[in-house]
Design a protein around this motif. Structure first.
Motif, PDB file in Angstrom:
ATOM      1  N   ASN A 153       0.827  -1.210   0.000  1.00  0.00           N
ATOM      2  CA  ASN A 153       0.000   0.000   0.000  1.00  0.00           C
ATOM      3  C   ASN A 153       0.859   1.256   0.000  1.00  0.00           C
ATOM      4  OD1 ASN A 153      -2.879  -0.567  -0.109  1.00  0.00           O
ATOM      5  ND2 ASN A 153      -2.595  -1.680   1.812  1.00  0.00           N
ATOM      6  N   LYS A 154       1.939   1.241   0.779  1.00  0.00           N
ATOM      7  CA  LYS A 154       2.859   2.382   0.772  1.00  0.00           C
ATOM      8  C   LYS A 154       3.501   2.561  -0.602  1.00  0.00           C
ATOM      9  CE  LYS A 154       4.083   2.342   5.698  1.00  0.00           C
ATOM     10  NZ  LYS A 154       5.173   2.111   6.697  1.00  0.00           N
ATOM     11  N   TYR A 155       3.858   1.440  -1.197  1.00  0.00           N
ATOM     12  CA  TYR A 155       4.473   1.472  -2.531  1.00  0.00           C
ATOM     13  C   TYR A 155       3.499   2.048  -3.562  1.00  0.00           C
ATOM     14  CZ  TYR A 155       6.150  -0.373  -7.003  1.00  0.00           C
ATOM     15  OH  TYR A 155       6.543  -0.497  -8.305  1.00  0.00           O
ATOM     16  N   LEU A 156       2.240   1.614  -3.507  1.00  0.00           N
ATOM     17  CA  LEU A 156       1.251   2.048  -4.493  1.00  0.00           C
ATOM     18  C   LEU A 156       0.817   3.495  -4.292  1.00  0.00           C
ATOM     19  CD1 LEU A 156      -0.799  -1.247  -4.725  1.00  0.00           C
ATOM     20  CD2 LEU A 156       0.432  -0.143  -6.603  1.00  0.00           C
ATOM     21  N   GLU A 157       1.059   4.044  -3.120  1.00  0.00           N
ATOM     22  CA  GLU A 157       0.825   5.478  -2.928  1.00  0.00           C
ATOM     23  C   GLU A 157       1.776   6.305  -3.798  1.00  0.00           C
ATOM     24  OE1 GLU A 157       1.228   6.354   1.190  1.00  0.00           O
ATOM     25  OE2 GLU A 157      -0.576   5.263   1.783  1.00  0.00           O
ATOM     26  N   ILE A 158       2.938   5.721  -4.096  1.00  0.00           N
ATOM     27  CA  ILE A 158       3.945   6.414  -4.904  1.00  0.00           C
ATOM     28  C   ILE A 158       3.875   5.979  -6.363  1.00  0.00           C
ATOM     29  CG2 ILE A 158       6.418   6.928  -5.136  1.00  0.00           C
ATOM     30  CD1 ILE A 158       6.736   5.986  -2.203  1.00  0.00           C
ATOM     31  N   PHE A 159       3.710   4.659  -6.570  1.00  0.00           N
ATOM     32  CA  PHE A 159       3.754   4.096  -7.927  1.00  0.00           C
ATOM     33  C   PHE A 159       2.397   3.463  -8.259  1.00  0.00           C
ATOM     34  CE2 PHE A 159       7.990   3.681  -5.957  1.00  0.00           C
ATOM     35  CZ  PHE A 159       8.714   4.534  -6.773  1.00  0.00           C
ATOM     36  N   MET A 160       1.409   4.310  -8.463  1.00  0.00           N
ATOM     37  CA  MET A 160       0.033   3.834  -8.636  1.00  0.00           C
ATOM     38  C   MET A 160      -0.182   3.065  -9.935  1.00  0.00           C
ATOM     39  SD  MET A 160      -2.375   6.882  -7.166  1.00  0.00           S
ATOM     40  CE  MET A 160      -3.805   5.844  -7.362  1.00  0.00           C
ATOM     41  N   ALA A 161       0.721   3.223 -10.895  1.00  0.00           N
ATOM     42  CA  ALA A 161       0.512   2.591 -12.208  1.00  0.00           C
ATOM     43  C   ALA A 161       1.119   1.198 -12.307  1.00  0.00           C
ATOM     44  CB  ALA A 161       1.106   3.478 -13.307  1.00  0.00           C
ATOM     45  N   ASP A 162       1.614   0.655 -11.215  1.00  0.00           N
ATOM     46  CA  ASP A 162       2.257  -0.661 -11.245  1.00  0.00           C
ATOM     47  C   ASP A 162       1.188  -1.761 -11.168  1.00  0.00           C
ATOM     48  OD1 ASP A 162       3.638  -3.067 -10.724  1.00  0.00           O
ATOM     49  OD2 ASP A 162       5.288  -1.987  -9.799  1.00  0.00           O
ATOM     50  N   HIS A 163       0.867  -2.339 -12.325  1.00  0.00           N
ATOM     51  CA  HIS A 163      -0.190  -3.349 -12.384  1.00  0.00           C
ATOM     52  C   HIS A 163       0.170  -4.597 -11.590  1.00  0.00           C
ATOM     53  CE1 HIS A 163      -0.767  -1.323 -16.527  1.00  0.00           C
ATOM     54  NE2 HIS A 163      -1.483  -0.698 -15.625  1.00  0.00           N
ATOM     55  N   ASP A 164       1.434  -4.995 -11.650  1.00  0.00           N
ATOM     56  CA  ASP A 164       1.852  -6.200 -10.940  1.00  0.00           C
ATOM     57  C   ASP A 164       1.650  -6.045  -9.430  1.00  0.00           C
ATOM     58  OD1 ASP A 164       2.597  -7.472 -13.275  1.00  0.00           O
ATOM     59  OD2 ASP A 164       4.680  -6.817 -13.163  1.00  0.00           O
ATOM     60  N   ALA A 165       1.921  -4.858  -8.911  1.00  0.00           N
ATOM     61  CA  ALA A 165       1.763  -4.628  -7.476  1.00  0.00           C
ATOM     62  C   ALA A 165       0.287  -4.668  -7.075  1.00  0.00           C
ATOM     63  CB  ALA A 165       2.384  -3.289  -7.082  1.00  0.00           C
ATOM     64  N   TRP A 166      -0.582  -4.078  -7.885  1.00  0.00           N
ATOM     65  CA  TRP A 166      -2.025  -4.134  -7.606  1.00  0.00           C
ATOM     66  C   TRP A 166      -2.517  -5.585  -7.607  1.00  0.00           C
ATOM     67  CZ3 TRP A 166      -4.717  -0.587  -5.364  1.00  0.00           C
ATOM     68  CH2 TRP A 166      -4.458   0.776  -5.578  1.00  0.00           C
ATOM     69  N   ARG A 167      -2.027  -6.374  -8.596  1.00  0.00           N
ATOM     70  CA  ARG A 167      -2.457  -7.773  -8.675  1.00  0.00           C
ATOM     71  C   ARG A 167      -1.955  -8.572  -7.472  1.00  0.00           C
ATOM     72  NH1 ARG A 167      -0.481  -8.793 -13.266  1.00  0.00           N
ATOM     73  NH2 ARG A 167       1.356  -9.975 -12.655  1.00  0.00           N
ATOM     74  N   GLU A 168      -0.701  -8.336  -7.100  1.00  0.00           N
ATOM     75  CA  GLU A 168      -0.136  -9.018  -5.935  1.00  0.00           C
ATOM     76  C   GLU A 168      -0.916  -8.673  -4.674  1.00  0.00           C
ATOM     77  OE1 GLU A 168       2.806 -11.251  -3.678  1.00  0.00           O
ATOM     78  OE2 GLU A 168       2.235 -11.189  -5.804  1.00  0.00           O
ATOM     79  N   LEU A 169      -1.252  -7.404  -4.513  1.00  0.00           N
ATOM     80  CA  LEU A 169      -2.018  -6.972  -3.343  1.00  0.00           C
ATOM     81  C   LEU A 169      -3.400  -7.621  -3.333  1.00  0.00           C
ATOM     82  CD1 LEU A 169      -2.198  -5.183  -0.836  1.00  0.00           C
ATOM     83  CD2 LEU A 169      -2.885  -3.279  -2.315  1.00  0.00           C
ATOM     84  N   ALA A 170      -4.039  -7.660  -4.491  1.00  0.00           N
ATOM     85  CA  ALA A 170      -5.364  -8.279  -4.580  1.00  0.00           C
ATOM     86  C   ALA A 170      -5.312  -9.751  -4.176  1.00  0.00           C
ATOM     87  CB  ALA A 170      -5.896  -8.149  -6.011  1.00  0.00           C
ATOM     88  N   GLU A 171      -4.292 -10.454  -4.646  1.00  0.00           N
ATOM     89  CA  GLU A 171      -4.178 -11.885  -4.345  1.00  0.00           C
ATOM     90  C   GLU A 171      -3.934 -12.130  -2.864  1.00  0.00           C
ATOM     91  OE1 GLU A 171      -1.139 -13.161  -7.008  1.00  0.00           O
ATOM     92  OE2 GLU A 171      -2.433 -13.113  -8.783  1.00  0.00           O
TER      93      GLU A 171
END
Length: 285
Positions: A153-171
């Motif tokens: 979540n901290k990472y995605l606050e900075i790099f919101m366009a990272d699809h792999d991170a969103w998918r990893e978080l969802a899983e």
């Protein structure tokens, strides 16, 4: 996401190199460009170049790029150390090599030392994407899923366009049965990649699991989207769409036809089971 054409190109080159046909450097460059994880192949073919002085010298400055690529592959394969030692000697003050050193500590299971090294590196470069993601991966590797969620979540606050991170978080959310949070992640993925059927399907599954009339109705729409985006070729989406849709419709007919065709081609022995299941759902005669 790797296209079918790119995947075919990688597989062709890999087969060629594996069978002694040459093209190892081209293969390694393509794997690196597409960010694929074929660590055993990268290590094998990378070392075949690095251990041959004539081949290695022909790379020029790219020699060090290959050392880095091979070093990362070696850590994944638990063959630790040698490539990093060469880079340490060549670039003793490099922060990039320092990152590899921290990754080596992580690969050895020295979690506290790795965390200390990552923290130090982030002080010099707070926007280092790799290090932020490594901290999340390290937490997950230790079984600290809530910690991994916090780092992602901290990472995605900075790099919101990272699809792999969103998918990893969802899983991770799904694994913890935190379905509302997982649904939010898939909404972000669908907004950024609306033509990816896997995200429509995963979102529909999460909504179906959450339950409630509104969620079920929305889930049906996203199962339908997955069917449409795959031309009726996604079996899971077809089942998902059918299990709640009792109304006669063109889409339902397509789903039944596509399911039967798929089973005839891939699992003919289970065709009778499919037919009885569809009859029980009142979807076929």
């Amino acid at each position: 996401m790797v296209s079918k054409t790119e995947e075919a190109q990688v597989n062709r080159l890999e087969n060629q190199v594996d069978n002694g046909g040459g093209g190892a450097w081209e293969y390694l460059c393509l794997v690196r460009k597409l960010k694929l994880r074929r660590s055993d192949k990268v290590l094998k073919h990378g070392l075949s170049i690095l251990n041959d002085p004539s081949k290695r010298s022909s790379l020029g400055p790219e020699e060090w790029t290959l050392y880095e690529q091979a070093a990362i592959a070696a850590m994944v394969c638990q063959c630790l150390g040698d490539c990093i030692k060469v880079l340490q000697k060549k670039f003793p003050e490099s922060k990039r090599v320092g990152r590899l050193e921290a990754m080596l500590l992580e690969a050895k299971g020295l979690w506290a030392e790795a965390e200390k090294a990552y923290s130090s590196l982030l002080e010099d470069n707070p926007l280092d994407q790799v290090i932020h993601k490594r901290r999340a991966a390290m937490a997950k590797a230790q079984g600290h899923l809530l910690g991994a969620i916090e780092w992602l979540n901290k990472y995605l606050e900075i790099f919101m366009a990272d699809h792999d991170a969103w998918r990893e978080l969802a899983e991770i959310y799904v694994s913890l049965q935190m379905y509302k949070q997982a649904a939010f992640c898939y909404e972000e993925l669908i907004l950024s990649q609306p033509t990816n059927p896997l995200y429509h399907l995963a979102y529909a599954d999460v909504l179906y699991t959450l339950g409630g009339l509104e969620n079920l109705q929305t889930a049906k729409k996203y199962y339908a989207s997955a069917i449409d985006l795959t031309g009726g070729k996604n079996t899971r989406a077809l089942y998902g769409r059918n299990k709640d849709d009792k109304e006669t419709s063109e889409l339902q007919s397509l789903a039944v036809t596509a399911l039967e065709k798929d089973y005839k081609q891939t699992a003919p022995g289970n065709l009778s089971l499919l037919s009885s299941t569809l009859r029980s759902l009142k979807l076929s005669s």
